[in-house]
Enzyme design. Structure first.
Site, PDB file in Angstrom:
ATOM      1  N   LYS A 184      -5.346  41.666  63.423  1.00 11.47           N
ATOM      2  CA  LYS A 184      -5.001  41.098  64.729  1.00 11.47           C
ATOM      3  C   LYS A 184      -5.973  41.687  65.742  1.00 11.47           C
ATOM      4  CE  LYS A 184      -2.788  39.436  68.307  1.00 11.47           C
ATOM      5  NZ  LYS A 184      -3.662  40.086  69.320  1.00 11.47           N
ATOM      6  N   GLY A 241      -2.149  52.664  69.015  1.00 17.01           N
ATOM      7  CA  GLY A 241      -1.922  52.194  70.375  1.00 17.01           C
ATOM      8  C   GLY A 241      -0.795  52.938  71.049  1.00 17.01           C
ATOM      9  N   SER A 242      -0.086  52.249  71.907  1.00 17.32           N
ATOM     10  CA  SER A 242       0.958  52.873  72.717  1.00 17.32           C
ATOM     11  C   SER A 242       2.226  53.103  71.910  1.00 17.32           C
ATOM     12  CB  SER A 242       1.292  51.982  73.909  1.00 17.32           C
ATOM     13  OG  SER A 242       1.921  50.787  73.465  1.00 17.32           O
ATOM     14  N   GLY A 245       4.244  49.761  71.844  1.00 20.55           N
ATOM     15  CA  GLY A 245       3.755  48.782  70.876  1.00 20.55           C
ATOM     16  C   GLY A 245       4.038  49.190  69.454  1.00 20.55           C
ATOM     17  N   GLY A 246       3.781  50.447  69.122  1.00 21.08           N
ATOM     18  CA  GLY A 246       4.009  50.916  67.760  1.00 21.08           C
ATOM     19  C   GLY A 246       5.473  50.899  67.379  1.00 21.08           C
ATOM     20  N   GLU A 265       0.029  55.030  64.821  1.00 21.35           N
ATOM     21  CA  GLU A 265      -0.400  56.226  65.553  1.00 21.35           C
ATOM     22  C   GLU A 265      -0.229  55.908  67.025  1.00 21.35           C
ATOM     23  OE1 GLU A 265      -2.698  57.851  68.121  1.00 21.35           O
ATOM     24  OE2 GLU A 265      -4.360  57.244  66.829  1.00 21.35           O
ATOM     25  N   CYS A 302      -6.548  59.396  72.210  1.00 21.66           N
ATOM     26  CA  CYS A 302      -5.203  59.800  71.788  1.00 21.66           C
ATOM     27  C   CYS A 302      -5.088  61.311  71.652  1.00 21.66           C
ATOM     28  CB  CYS A 302      -4.827  59.119  70.481  1.00 21.66           C
ATOM     29  SG  CYS A 302      -6.084  59.253  69.207  1.00 21.66           S
ATOM     30  N   GLU A 393       3.187  60.847  77.224  1.00 19.42           N
ATOM     31  CA  GLU A 393       1.767  60.645  77.488  1.00 19.42           C
ATOM     32  C   GLU A 393       1.547  59.787  78.729  1.00 19.42           C
ATOM     33  OE1 GLU A 393      -2.034  59.248  74.832  1.00 19.42           O
ATOM     34  OE2 GLU A 393      -0.259  57.961  74.818  1.00 19.42           O
TER      35      GLU A 393
END
Length: 526
Positions: A184, A241-242, A245-246, A265, A302, A393
């Site tokens: 994606k 990603g965030s 999202g994860g 991650e 990250c 974060e």
């Protein structure tokens, strides 16, 4: 190299949808050329089904074939030349030097996994030979090895448009394991993703592999990603990603009739612990290094250190002053896209408005493009311990200095940490011995412990661990960087009382692949 704006479904360009979008140059805010078409549900289904069909062939490829395929992908990426660099810079706002270096990392990752695939011992072949005369029960012949899971969905990251994207570490490790990939594309750099997809397709053709071994889906909404994760042919997900999202992908994958693993991650504040001896000997140098680490890539790594625990029972005011002075000289710089810039600004505004924190300093500002301004805050250990939100974060160039009053307060702060990717200790040899307990606490909190270096920069090597306990990742026993990453996309299968002709080559008596194997409990070299 003309961009089409289409999806690549098993090597065939496809644009059935009505919704389109364009990439935006974050340095100027201007839209770039080429309209990209969102993948439809039908296109997602075709990509996943093509991957399932390709798996029946690709899973049986030899180590040498996978080596050649990954090497061919690396070569085709390099053949894109300046066209890739130029487009990637325009879509990400990152400088050409950074993108050129990241291309090198991407190619080297592919070659590293090519070597792992060729060597082959990662399959962990184990053989326990039959003992028909054993009493009171005969022992059967049992052999096992790791086998590929099946088609993998890979989601490209915003902050590494090459190394953690379409041909990044997730794709390289999945292909090395024998798993087809449906990628994606990240909507911030769709043109970069299309160029890389073309390179992979050409490598697929060169190596005579089924076209369904790789597909690329475009989309600027969550729809195509949701359809992909829910398709029954998909057997695992790789994501960088965030947290939001994860976690959404993780939850969706676990709601499926057949839940699948999601290797996400996500966010991390990568705490730094500054110990007394190091402050005394190297405080000014550490202040400079901290400023550089926090602001590297505009804080969009990250591994950016977002929490700094100052040493207990020590006057750290000179260190704080040095950090403040360094931050005031930091130029505002372009962030990856508008949503990341806006989220960063919102996050630092909330920190500044929080009565638990004091603003110590900020860098220079700019109103050109999607720029972010560096900021540093201070707080006390008491305030930190009462406000777990400070561990969340804030993706961008900011950090928080936490003052400690005594050793127990420092250890309490470490014990209260959530899962993070890294933790760093700056200390002399005497410091590290005195704070051995701190090291033991942090071992249970992170995937990578660092001494007297900052965490930004992740070496791609066999021993690297880029992971950590939740919420840093959704699978604390794995890594997304380093050769152990291949283990995410395989599962153990045992073969009992099989004739030699039906066994995979890795388990046959004559060891035709020349692997290091465990035979009757002892490791035996080829």
């Amino acid at each position: 190299m003309t961009l089409t704006g289409k999806n690549y479904i098993a090597g065939t360009a496809s644009a059935e949808g009505q919704d389109t979008f364009r990439a935006i140059n974050p340095a100027t805010g201007a839209e770039l050329d080429t309209h990209f078409t969102d993948a439809t549900e039908g296109e997602v289904n075709r990509a996943a089904q093509a991957a399932a069909e390709a798996f029946e062939v690709y899973r049986h490829t030899t180590p040498a074939q996978r080596h050649d395929y990954l090497t061919a992908i690396a070569e085709e990426i390099m053949a894109l030349g300046d066209a890739l660099i130029d487009r990637c810079c325009a879509e990400s706002g990152l400088p050409a030097g950074r993108i050129t270096g990241e291309r090198g990392r991407t190619v080297n990752q592919l070659k590293l996994f090519a070597a792992v695939a060729a060597e082959g011992s990662w399959v962990d072949a184990r053989i326990d030979r039959a003992q028909p005369e054993r009493e009171p029960v005969p022992k059967p012949d049992v052999r096992s090895m790791l086998r590929p899971l099946g088609p993998v969905a890979v989601f490209g990251a915003s902050n590494f448009p090459l190394a953690f994207s379409v041909a990044g570490g997730d794709t390289a490790s999945a292909l090395a394991a024998g798993c087809p990939v449906v990628a994606k594309a990240h909507p911030s750099h769709p043109g970069t993703c299309e160029l890389i997809a073309g390179a992979i397709h050409r490598a697929t053709e060169r190596c005579g592999l089924p076209a369904g071994v790789f597909s690329l889906l475009q989309g600027h909404t969550h729809d195509s990603g949701g359809w992909l994760v829910n398709h029954p042919a998909i057997k695992a997900v790789g994501f960088t990603g965030s947290y939001g999202g994860g976690k959404a992908l993780f939850d969706a994958a676990n709601r499926r009739p057949e839940p699948i693993p999601v290797y996400a991650e996500m966010g991390s504040t990568n705490p730094v612990f500054l110990l007394p001896g190091a402050l005394s000997e190297s405080g000014e140098e550490i202040a400079r290094g901290l400023t550089q680490s926090v602001n590297l890539g505009v804080g969009q790594f990250c591994t950016t250190p977002g929490l700094v625990f100052l040493p207990p029972e020590t006057d750290a005011s000179a260190f704080s002053d040095a950090v403040a002075e360094q931050f005031r000289g930091v130029d505002a710089a372009v962030m990856l896209n508008a949503s990341i810039r806006d989220a960063y600004e919102r996050g630092v505004r909330e920190l500044a408005a929080d009565g638990e924190l004091e603003a110590l300093a900020q860098g220079k500002t700019s109103d050109v493009g999607y720029t972010g301004t560096a900021r540093v805050f201070t707080t006390t250990a008491e305030r930190y311990l009462s406000n777990t939100r400070l561990q969340e974060e804030v993706f961008g160039p900011s950090t928080v200095l936490v003052a400690q009053s005594d050793r127990e307060q420092l250890l309490a702060g470490a014990r209260g940490l959530h899962g993070h990717l890294t933790a760093t200790l700056f200390g002399t040899e005497a410091d590290l011995e005195e704070y051995r307990e701190l090291v033991e606490i942090l071992e249970g909190k992170v995937g990578r412990l660092i001494v007297n270096n900052f965490p930004t920069g992740v070496e791609v090597c066999h021993s690297m661990v880029h992971g950590g306990p939740f919420p840093a990742t959704t699978a604390s026993g794995t890594t997304s960087v380093g050769t152990r990453a291949i283990l995410r996309f395989a599962r153990p299968v045992a073969y009992q009382n099989f004739p030699q002709s039906l066994l995979p080559p890795a388990l046959q008596d004559d060891n035709p692949l020349g692997l290091r194997r465990m035979v009757d409990g002892e490791w035996v070299d080829a």
